[in-house]
Every structure is written in C-alpha cells, then in structure tokens.
Design an enzyme around this catalytic site. Structure first.
Site, PDB file in Angstrom:
ATOM      1  N   ALA A 127      -1.081 -41.471 -39.312  1.00 56.40           N
ATOM      2  CA  ALA A 127      -0.058 -41.283 -40.344  1.00 56.40           C
ATOM      3  C   ALA A 127      -0.239 -42.329 -41.439  1.00 56.40           C
ATOM      4  O   ALA A 127       0.251 -43.464 -41.327  1.00 56.40           O
ATOM      5  CB  ALA A 127       1.335 -41.373 -39.721  1.00 56.40           C
ATOM      6  N   PRO A 131       4.884 -38.512 -48.917  1.00 58.62           N
ATOM      7  CA  PRO A 131       5.092 -37.491 -49.943  1.00 58.62           C
ATOM      8  C   PRO A 131       4.625 -37.952 -51.326  1.00 58.62           C
ATOM      9  O   PRO A 131       4.124 -37.157 -52.110  1.00 58.62           O
ATOM     10  CB  PRO A 131       6.604 -37.253 -49.893  1.00 58.62           C
ATOM     11  CG  PRO A 131       6.981 -37.580 -48.481  1.00 58.62           C
ATOM     12  CD  PRO A 131       6.070 -38.709 -48.071  1.00 58.62           C
ATOM     13  N   ARG A 274     -24.074  -2.906 -41.386  1.00 59.33           N
ATOM     14  CA  ARG A 274     -23.393  -2.129 -42.422  1.00 59.33           C
ATOM     15  C   ARG A 274     -24.412  -1.347 -43.257  1.00 59.33           C
ATOM     16  O   ARG A 274     -25.356  -1.946 -43.810  1.00 59.33           O
ATOM     17  CB  ARG A 274     -22.611  -3.101 -43.327  1.00 59.33           C
ATOM     18  CG  ARG A 274     -22.025  -2.493 -44.575  1.00 59.33           C
ATOM     19  CD  ARG A 274     -20.836  -1.641 -44.277  1.00 59.33           C
ATOM     20  NE  ARG A 274     -20.148  -1.238 -45.493  1.00 59.33           N
ATOM     21  CZ  ARG A 274     -19.230  -0.286 -45.518  1.00 59.33           C
ATOM     22  NH1 ARG A 274     -18.868   0.334 -44.403  1.00 59.33           N
ATOM     23  NH2 ARG A 274     -18.637   0.027 -46.642  1.00 59.33           N
ATOM     24  N   GLU A 369      -8.223 -35.924 -45.607  1.00 60.76           N
ATOM     25  CA  GLU A 369      -9.031 -37.139 -45.407  1.00 60.76           C
ATOM     26  C   GLU A 369      -9.769 -37.504 -46.708  1.00 60.76           C
ATOM     27  O   GLU A 369     -10.896 -37.996 -46.692  1.00 60.76           O
ATOM     28  CB  GLU A 369      -9.946 -37.012 -44.189  1.00 60.76           C
ATOM     29  CG  GLU A 369      -9.103 -36.856 -42.920  1.00 60.76           C
ATOM     30  CD  GLU A 369      -9.741 -37.279 -41.626  1.00 60.76           C
ATOM     31  OE1 GLU A 369     -10.755 -38.003 -41.658  1.00 60.76           O
ATOM     32  OE2 GLU A 369      -9.187 -36.910 -40.566  1.00 60.76           O
TER      33      GLU A 369
HETATM   34  N1  COS Z   1     -14.141 -49.872 -45.522  1.00 60.04           N
HETATM   35  C1  COS Z   1     -13.643 -51.131 -45.469  1.00 60.04           C
HETATM   36  N2  COS Z   1     -12.777 -51.629 -46.384  1.00 60.04           N
HETATM   37  C2  COS Z   1     -12.420 -50.821 -47.400  1.00 60.04           C
HETATM   38  C3  COS Z   1     -12.918 -49.502 -47.525  1.00 60.04           C
HETATM   39  C4  COS Z   1     -13.811 -49.039 -46.537  1.00 60.04           C
HETATM   40  N3  COS Z   1     -14.309 -47.794 -46.565  1.00 60.04           N
HETATM   41  N4  COS Z   1     -12.373 -48.938 -48.629  1.00 60.04           N
HETATM   42  C5  COS Z   1     -11.581 -49.873 -49.209  1.00 60.04           C
HETATM   43  N5  COS Z   1     -11.625 -51.002 -48.448  1.00 60.04           N
HETATM   44  C6  COS Z   1     -10.943 -52.270 -48.722  1.00 60.04           C
HETATM   45  C7  COS Z   1     -11.412 -52.877 -50.031  1.00 60.04           C
HETATM   46  O1  COS Z   1     -12.589 -53.642 -49.845  1.00 60.04           O
HETATM   47  C8  COS Z   1     -10.212 -53.720 -50.414  1.00 60.04           C
HETATM   48  O2  COS Z   1     -10.262 -54.889 -49.622  1.00 60.04           O
HETATM   49  P1  COS Z   1      -9.944 -56.354 -50.262  1.00 60.04           P
HETATM   50  O3  COS Z   1      -8.468 -56.440 -50.323  1.00 60.04           O
HETATM   51  O4  COS Z   1     -10.540 -57.285 -49.291  1.00 60.04           O
HETATM   52  O5  COS Z   1     -10.586 -56.380 -51.631  1.00 60.04           O
HETATM   53  C9  COS Z   1      -9.032 -52.897 -49.927  1.00 60.04           C
HETATM   54  O6  COS Z   1      -9.544 -52.015 -48.906  1.00 60.04           O
HETATM   55  C10 COS Z   1      -8.420 -52.047 -51.008  1.00 60.04           C
HETATM   56  O7  COS Z   1      -9.438 -51.201 -51.473  1.00 60.04           O
HETATM   57  P2  COS Z   1      -9.439 -50.581 -52.927  1.00 60.04           P
HETATM   58  O8  COS Z   1      -9.083 -51.634 -53.936  1.00 60.04           O
HETATM   59  O9  COS Z   1     -10.710 -49.834 -53.107  1.00 60.04           O
HETATM   60  O10 COS Z   1      -8.198 -49.575 -52.819  1.00 60.04           O
HETATM   61  P3  COS Z   1      -7.697 -48.466 -53.786  1.00 60.04           P
HETATM   62  O11 COS Z   1      -6.209 -48.506 -53.796  1.00 60.04           O
HETATM   63  O12 COS Z   1      -8.431 -48.519 -55.087  1.00 60.04           O
HETATM   64  O13 COS Z   1      -8.083 -47.100 -52.993  1.00 60.04           O
HETATM   65  C11 COS Z   1      -9.363 -45.205 -52.348  1.00 60.04           C
HETATM   66  C12 COS Z   1      -9.333 -46.710 -52.692  1.00 60.04           C
HETATM   67  C13 COS Z   1      -9.055 -44.314 -53.529  1.00 60.04           C
HETATM   68  C14 COS Z   1     -10.798 -44.965 -51.914  1.00 60.04           C
HETATM   69  C15 COS Z   1      -8.390 -44.927 -51.177  1.00 60.04           C
HETATM   70  O14 COS Z   1      -7.037 -45.031 -51.615  1.00 60.04           O
HETATM   71  C16 COS Z   1      -8.593 -43.575 -50.551  1.00 60.04           C
HETATM   72  O15 COS Z   1      -9.502 -43.385 -49.747  1.00 60.04           O
HETATM   73  N6  COS Z   1      -7.720 -42.614 -50.882  1.00 60.04           N
HETATM   74  C17 COS Z   1      -7.677 -41.349 -50.190  1.00 60.04           C
HETATM   75  C18 COS Z   1      -6.823 -41.498 -48.971  1.00 60.04           C
HETATM   76  C19 COS Z   1      -7.122 -40.475 -47.955  1.00 60.04           C
HETATM   77  O16 COS Z   1      -8.251 -40.162 -47.642  1.00 60.04           O
HETATM   78  N7  COS Z   1      -6.058 -39.961 -47.402  1.00 60.04           N
HETATM   79  C20 COS Z   1      -6.121 -38.966 -46.396  1.00 60.04           C
HETATM   80  C21 COS Z   1      -5.365 -39.415 -45.207  1.00 60.04           C
HETATM   81  S1  COS Z   1      -5.553 -38.326 -43.866  1.00 60.04           S
HETATM   82  S2  COS Z   1      -4.621 -36.713 -44.429  1.00 60.04           S
END
Ligand code: COS
Length: 387
Positions: A127, A131, A274, A369
């Site tokens: 989770a 929303p 078919r 995801e």
């Molecule tokens: N592995 C390890 N660390 C990660 C990482 C990864 N794949 N991706 C990001 N991080 C870390 C970053 O290094 C950063 O760490 P520091 O605080 O040490 O700098 C921190 O997480 C924040 O990362 P970032 O600044 O890139 O965050 P953003 O808010 O810009 O978000 C995205 C990045 C857009 C990639 C992220 O929000 C995302 O994946 N969004 C989609 C969410 C998703 O898939 N949801 C589905 C859920 S299941 S229905």
C-alpha cells in the site's frame, strides 16, 4: 510458441512445467467465470502455497523455495498466460511485501510474518498509492504519529491489489511532522494487519480488467500499530518502496508477457481454423505479417525481461533495466492483444473467446506499478545518474 530465449536449467524447466500444469488444471476452467463474477478464489492461495509459489524467492531457512529471479518469472509468466488476475496476486506477494520483510525486517518480523507468508498461510499486499498520490508517490499523506511505543496511523491508501484478502500489508506513511516536512525521506514503512483497531477496507474498484483480483482502498482511522511493526529505519520507507518496485516491475513485465503469449497463441490457432474466401485466413499475407509482428514483440519482451532478471541475479542494479522490461512488455501486450482481436474480427469482440479478456487485462500493465510515462522518466534519469 513459448521459446526459451535464455537457456533454462533443468530445475527451471521443471518449475515452469509445474506452473503450467497447475494453471491449466486448476485455473483455466474457471478464469472466464471468475472474471465475470469479479471473484477471487481463496483456496488458490493455499494451493499455490503448497506448491511453494508464495515463497519462491524466499530462502529455505524462512520456509521458501530459495529460487532465483529468472525461475520465479518463468513460473509467473506461465500463470499469467492462463489468468492475469491470479498472476498479479502472486507478483505482488513475491516481489513486494515478502522481499521487503526479507531485506529490512527484524528477526521477529521474519518469524511472525515472512515464514507464514512463504508457506502461503498469509497473503501479502502493498500500500503505497493514495487517492491523490499516484505517480507522485512521495506526495502521500497518510500520517503516522508516535504514541508511547505505538504509532497511530490516519489516512487512505488506494489501488491496493489483493486488498480484501491481504493479511500482511506493507503500508507507507509519513513519519515527519507538518513543521518539518522531509519529502521522500519523511516516509516510513509499516507492517499492517487487518486485525489492528482502526483498520477497514473501503471501496472495491469495479475494473475494466483483472476483474478477479480485488483492488480496494484501505482506511486507517486512528489505527494503533505496535512499535515493532515499523520496518527497518524511520524515514527509509520510500527508498524501500522504490527499490522493491524495481523487483515488482519485473513481475508485471512477466505478467504482460504471459498475456501477450496467450493472445498470440489464440490468434495463431484461430487463423489456422477460420476460413474465409475458401481458405484458412492464416494463408493471407495480411494475417501472416500481423502474426509475425506479434511473435516478434512477445519474443523481444521476454528476452529483455530475462536479461533483466539475470542481471538482478548477478547482483547488479536493475532500476533502469526493470523499467525497460516493464515498458516494453506492457506496451507489447497492449499491441499484441489489439492485433489478436483484429484477427478474430467480430468474434474477438465478444466473450465467447478469451481475447477480449486478454485485451482488458493487458491495459493495466501500462498503468500500475508506475505508468509507462513513469517508466520512461526512470529510464531517462538513470542514463545520467551514473555519469
Ligand atoms: N532504488 C533506490 N532508491 C531510489 C529508487 C530506486 N529505484 N528510486 C528513487 N530512489 C531514492 C532516490 O535516490 C532518493 O533518495 P535520496 O533521498 O537519498 O536522494 C529518494 O528515493 C527519492 O527519489 P526521487 O527524488 O527520485 O523521488 P521522486 O519523488 O522524484 O519520484 C519516481 C521518483 C517518479 C520515480 C517515483 O515517485 C515513482 O516511481 N512513481 C511511481 C510510483 C509507482 O510506481 N506507484 C505504483 C504503486 S503500486 S500500484
């Protein structure tokens, strides 16, 4: 038609066979009905647990099978070829909550949660989304506040797969304060169970596809969570979630490859039987070219996925690779299922054949995801992050 582009070991082929036979025997006869009824069969969790499929990548010391990623994904593809709803339940459980507890959980958390999850006695869910926090996951608002040794959680989580059945839910919540917001570093991970006071299951989504997989909102209302349910370090929950999604996205890619493979097989079989204009439609070049393009996209998706899986098994960072695998496989699944319907013509548009369900199921792989747009962002960012 399911070529093994990566040479599989004897053990991998055996597990693939077990998955295929189980899916064909226990799932295939019911898939269309479960989809119509939006029905999740609880007995499947125990049956898959008995096969070890709910602890595929968990070491044997924690009652899992201790398999590598490639073997897990090969089995997952077989299940998805038959039923994508069952596949997402397996993917979420094996890729997200179990891996999070394995990596960052305490000994007690492993004993209480990981072992029964590996045995298939407890089903896991994840989770993160809310929303108003989807692609921008770090904007989540569920708040956790300390109260003695416990935490009090308030908020709503959204799009939780297996949400009505999830017995161990890895939930991300803010542990920073309104006066000291820390962005992604203000988020922690908690192990939530439905017996906690203040936990309730909210709206069940009425979805286009994956209808046999329950997707719900979860409400936490002054939910008291014991202190020993915090996972790992305070403030590291977002990082854990992102790292885990690197694995999760491989599972969704395997699901997409399975859906596309099923559509390809159905279309090829239909084209052979078919007849129009006096001959099977497979003898028309328009159909042959379409099938050739479908087969090529399935094969290239599988090849990229297997390459990403073996990179992970070598211990490499796979953030970019897993987003590529998910992007490629999900867009291929949507394209291949669309072509399958075209080959079936009007028969593809009705529920007598499976391709309309495959088409509906494929769509979500471009959304959950991380949408295809998010995968492109991750891929592009990674190009510059190591230079
Ligand atoms: N592995 C390890 N660390 C990660 C990482 C990864 N794949 N991706 C990001 N991080 C870390 C970053 O290094 C950063 O760490 P520091 O605080 O040490 O700098 C921190 O997480 C924040 O990362 P970032 O600044 O890139 O965050 P953003 O808010 O810009 O978000 C995205 C990045 C857009 C990639 C992220 O929000 C995302 O994946 N969004 C989609 C969410 C998703 O898939 N949801 C589905 C859920 S299941 S229905």
């Amino acid at each position: 038609m399911s070529w093994a582009l990566t040479p599989l070991t004897e053990e991998q082929r055996e597990i693939q066979r077990v998955a295929r036979e189980f899916a064909e025997r226990e799932i295939a006869p019911h898939s269309a009905q479960w989809d119509r009824d939006q029905y999740f069969e609880p007995a499947l969790v125990r049956q898959l647990g008995d096969l070890g499929f709910l602890g595929m990548m968990i070491p044997e010391v924690y009652d899992g099978l201790g398999l590598d990623t490639l073997t897990y994904l090969v089995a997952l593809e077989e299940i998805a070829t038959v039923d994508a709803s069952v596949a997402v339940m397996l993917s979420v459980h094996n890729s997200l909550p179990t891996q999070m507890i394995l990596k960052w959980g305490s000994d007690k958390q492993k004993e209480c949660f990981l072992k029964p999850m590996a045995r298939g006695e407890l089903l896991g869910a994840f989770a993160l989304s809310e929303p108003e926090a989807g692609s921008d996951a770090a904007a989540l608002r569920t708040q956790a506040v300390r109260d003695g040794n416990d935490w009090i959680l308030n908020g709503t989580k959204a799009w939780v797969s297996s949400g009505t059945k999830g017995e161990v839910i890895l939930a991300m919540a803010r542990t920073d304060t309104p006066d000291d917001r820390r962005g992604a570093r203000g988020i922690s991970a908690f192990i939530v169970t439905p017996d906690l006071p203040g936990f309730s299951v909210g709206k069940k989504e009425d979805k286009m596809g994956l209808r046999a997989s329950p997707t719900v909102q979860l409400h936490f209302s002054d939910m008291r969570v014991p202190g020993d349910r915090l996972l790992g370090q305070i403030g590291s929950g977002f990082i854990y979630a992102m790292q885990s999604l690197d694995n999760g996205r491989l599972g969704i890619a395997a699901q997409a490859v399975g859906i596309a493979e099923a559509a390809l097989r159905a279309a090829a079989a239909y084209a052979a039987e078919r007849k129009q204009f006096g001959k099977p439609i497979k003898e028309f070049q328009a159909i042959q070219f379409r099938l050739a393009d479908m087969a090529t996209r399935v094969a290239s998706s599988r090849a990229l996925l297997h390459a990403a899986a073996t990179a992970k098994d070598r211990g490499e960072r796979i953030t970019q690779f897993s987003s590529m695998a998910k992007l490629q496989a999900s867009e291929a699944a949507m394209w291949v299922t669309t072509q399958a319907i075209q080959i079936f013509g009007g028969y593809g548009y009705v529920t007598d054949y499976p391709v309309e369900r495959l088409f509906r199921d494929a769509k979500v792989t471009e959304l959950y995801e991380g949408t295809s747009e998010i995968q492109r962002i991750v891929i592009a960012r990674e190009m510059y992050s190591h230079t």
